[in-house]
Every structure is written in C-alpha cells, then in structure tokens.
Scaffold this active site. Structure first.
Site, PDB file in Angstrom:
ATOM      1  N   ASP A  52      29.841  42.301  35.647  1.00 54.22           N
ATOM      2  CA  ASP A  52      30.798  42.485  36.540  1.00 54.22           C
ATOM      3  C   ASP A  52      32.199  42.577  35.820  1.00 54.22           C
ATOM      4  O   ASP A  52      32.532  41.617  35.160  1.00 54.22           O
ATOM      5  CB  ASP A  52      30.883  41.533  37.427  1.00 54.22           C
ATOM      6  CG  ASP A  52      31.959  41.810  38.807  1.00 54.22           C
ATOM      7  OD1 ASP A  52      31.297  42.266  39.699  1.00 54.22           O
ATOM      8  OD2 ASP A  52      33.173  41.385  38.426  1.00 54.22           O
ATOM      9  N   TYR A  57      40.983  43.928  34.759  1.00 57.83           N
ATOM     10  CA  TYR A  57      40.543  43.041  33.699  1.00 57.83           C
ATOM     11  C   TYR A  57      41.159  43.383  32.279  1.00 57.83           C
ATOM     12  O   TYR A  57      40.847  42.767  31.427  1.00 57.83           O
ATOM     13  CB  TYR A  57      39.179  42.673  33.438  1.00 57.83           C
ATOM     14  CG  TYR A  57      38.629  41.912  34.886  1.00 57.83           C
ATOM     15  CD1 TYR A  57      39.481  41.369  35.798  1.00 57.83           C
ATOM     16  CD2 TYR A  57      37.249  41.826  35.171  1.00 57.83           C
ATOM     17  CE1 TYR A  57      39.052  40.788  37.172  1.00 57.83           C
ATOM     18  CE2 TYR A  57      36.824  41.219  36.307  1.00 57.83           C
ATOM     19  CZ  TYR A  57      37.666  40.835  37.235  1.00 57.83           C
ATOM     20  OH  TYR A  57      37.408  40.283  38.547  1.00 57.83           O
ATOM     21  N   LYS A  82      35.711  47.532  39.595  1.00 50.75           N
ATOM     22  CA  LYS A  82      36.491  47.407  40.760  1.00 50.75           C
ATOM     23  C   LYS A  82      37.718  48.354  40.729  1.00 50.75           C
ATOM     24  O   LYS A  82      38.332  48.393  39.490  1.00 50.75           O
ATOM     25  CB  LYS A  82      36.988  46.137  41.032  1.00 50.75           C
ATOM     26  CG  LYS A  82      35.804  45.273  41.043  1.00 50.75           C
ATOM     27  CD  LYS A  82      36.331  43.712  41.224  1.00 50.75           C
ATOM     28  CE  LYS A  82      35.348  42.702  40.773  1.00 50.75           C
ATOM     29  NZ  LYS A  82      35.042  42.553  39.366  1.00 50.75           N
ATOM     30  N   HIS A 115      38.919  46.281  44.865  1.00 51.60           N
ATOM     31  CA  HIS A 115      39.298  45.014  44.402  1.00 51.60           C
ATOM     32  C   HIS A 115      40.064  43.885  45.377  1.00 51.60           C
ATOM     33  O   HIS A 115      39.433  42.830  45.663  1.00 51.60           O
ATOM     34  CB  HIS A 115      40.197  45.004  43.083  1.00 51.60           C
ATOM     35  CG  HIS A 115      39.958  43.828  42.085  1.00 51.60           C
ATOM     36  ND1 HIS A 115      40.183  43.888  40.764  1.00 51.60           N
ATOM     37  CD2 HIS A 115      39.347  42.553  42.349  1.00 51.60           C
ATOM     38  CE1 HIS A 115      39.857  42.762  40.076  1.00 51.60           C
ATOM     39  NE2 HIS A 115      39.422  41.902  41.184  1.00 51.60           N
TER      40      HIS A 115
END
Length: 284
Positions: A52, A57, A82, A115
């Site tokens: 994930d 990120y 996401k 997200h």
C-alpha cells in the site's frame, strides 16, 4: 461476528466488485523514498503480497523497483495507491494517475483510492467519477476511498451508483470505529485499517503487554492479530526487516474470547491520532 482467520497464511478478503484482497499487507507511509525499494523487498520476501502506497508518500517509484526485483509473478501481488488531495479535478486526477503508473511501472493497478475527501474543496465527487472512468477503461481493477465519513460515502454512492470496495480509515484498539464499521458492513464496503498500531503509541500499553505475554508474542503481533480476527484488512508498516517479518508472523495463534473482550474495552471516543476527515483540508 468477527470473521475467522485461516492459520499459517493471510486470508483473501472478497470485495464487492468480485475481486479479492490479501487481508494483511505492508504499508509504506513515511518510508523514506531512498529505502522504499529495500523495505518493500523485505516485505515481499517475508510473505506480504499486498503493498500500500500513495502519491502523497512520494515513494511509488521505490515500490515499482521492488516489484520488478522481487521475482514474484505480478499476478500474485496486490498494489494499492491513492490520489493526492490536490488532484481531485478530473484532468488533474488523470494526469496524477498517469504519473503513478509510470512510477510503479505496471500496466494495471489493483486498487486506487481517493486519499482524503477534503470536503472544503468540494471536488471529491468529481474525483470519484474519474476513478470510475479509469476503472471502466481497464486501467484499475478496483476503486475505493480513504478517510471518508458516512456522509461522504453516501454522497458519492448516491451521485454515481458506484460503491467503493474499500474505505481505508484510522482504526486501532483505542479507536475502534464501531458505528462506522456497522455502516460499512451494511453497504458491503471493506474497512482497511491505517495506523493499526496506534502510530506506535500502543506498543507500550500494559493491557496489551499482558495479552502478549500470555501468548508469547509481541504487542504488535497481538494488535495485528486483533485486526485480522475482527475481519479488518490491516497494513502495518516498519522500516526494520526484523519487525516487518515479525508483523507477518501472526498465523500460528489466535486470541481467545477473553482477549477480544479485553481489547474491545480499550476503545475510547478521543482515541483518534490523525486528522478528522470532516475538517482535514491539507493538500499534497
């Protein structure tokens, strides 16, 4: 009733679109992009098949590198990313998705999530319609959301007729989200727990330490096992190879009814550690 786990391996959890997701996965939130490929490689070696990540990120490229180096058939891996908060408008979402796929280096994404809803921005319905479009084009197998409250879910379902397969939300023994879980069960939306260890705050909890001693396991293993027996999808993360492996080593024991009752009593209305989806307005 909590779903029963099969010992020795993670179960596959059925989704409402006919797909299935491994119940235990590896999260890479806050994993430094410079070491992401190595960390994910350790995870795949330990047995994780669900990985994930997220655009926000900034480590999707490392995930892609690990996928290519793993020596595991692509069809055995379940990759999630996401959509970033600042790309809810259709054209921006399409561009962002193209960038995600380029960084991951794969032809089709297993699961793509919005997200955060960022309700003050007022564009999450447009973002959801774009995910539906991408799924219909065959570029994504399954679509879902993250950090959506009930009103956000009801709105996107009502305006599109498409129900997310997953909602990834903060959930751990101090913040068990029982009311939300009841709603999700009625809608056949699977819950995926982020911050499953309470952002590390639960690792020194004396109640959980007592249960861990009883089973000869670590507190982290007890918490992960609790998520599994509660029927939740769970994605713990770590930068350390030994902890990544230990977090996957949770299929040789079960929590008993007393353990589950004790952990159930830890729930607290003020247990949230992260942002509230009703007010979160950050863009990335």
């Amino acid at each position: 009733m909590p779903e029963q786990m099969t010992l020795n391996r993670p179960d596959l959890i059925a989704l409402n679109d006919g797909a299935a997701i491994p119940q235990l996965g590896l999260g890479v939130w806050q994993v430094d992009p410079a070491i992401t490929a190595e960390v994910v490689g350790w995870g795949i070696e330990a047995g994780y098949r669900l990985i994930d990540t997220a655009e926000g990120y900034q480590n999707e490229e490392g995930v892609g590198q690990a996928i290519r180096k793993a020596g595991v058939p692509r069809g055995e891996l379940f990759i999630t990313s996401k959509l970033r908060n600042g790309a809810h408008q259709r054209d921006a979402a399409l561009r962002a998705f193209d960038e995600t796929m380029e960084k991951l280096g794969i032809e089709q994404l297993d699961l793509f999530l919005i997200h955060w809803p960022v309700p003050s921005q007022g564009k999450y319905v447009e973002a959801w319609k774009t995910l539906v479009e991408l799924r219909q084009a065959g570029r994504i197998k399954s679509i879902g959301v993250s950090n959506f409250n009930q009103d956000h879910l009801e709105r996107i379902i009502g305006e599109t007729g498409v129900t997310p397969v997953v909602n990834q939300i903060e959930l751990h023994p101090r913040f068990q989200q029982r009311a939300a879980r009841d709603f999700h069960a009625r809608r056949n939306i699977r819950i995926e727990s982020w911050s499953p260890l309470g952002s590390g705050r639960l690792l020194s909890d004396p109640t959980l330490a007592g249960i861990a001693g009883k089973h000869g396991k670590s507190v982290a293993q007890i918490i992960i096992r609790w998520h599994l027996q509660e029927g939740l999808i769970v994605i713990p993360k770590s930068n350390h190879q030994d902890r990544i492996a230990a977090n996957f080593d949770v299929f040789d024991f079960e929590l008993d009814a007393k353990d589950l009752e004790t952990i159930g009593g830890m729930d607290a209305p003020d247990g949230r550690n992260g942002a509230n989806p009703a007010t979160a307005a950050f863009l990335f």
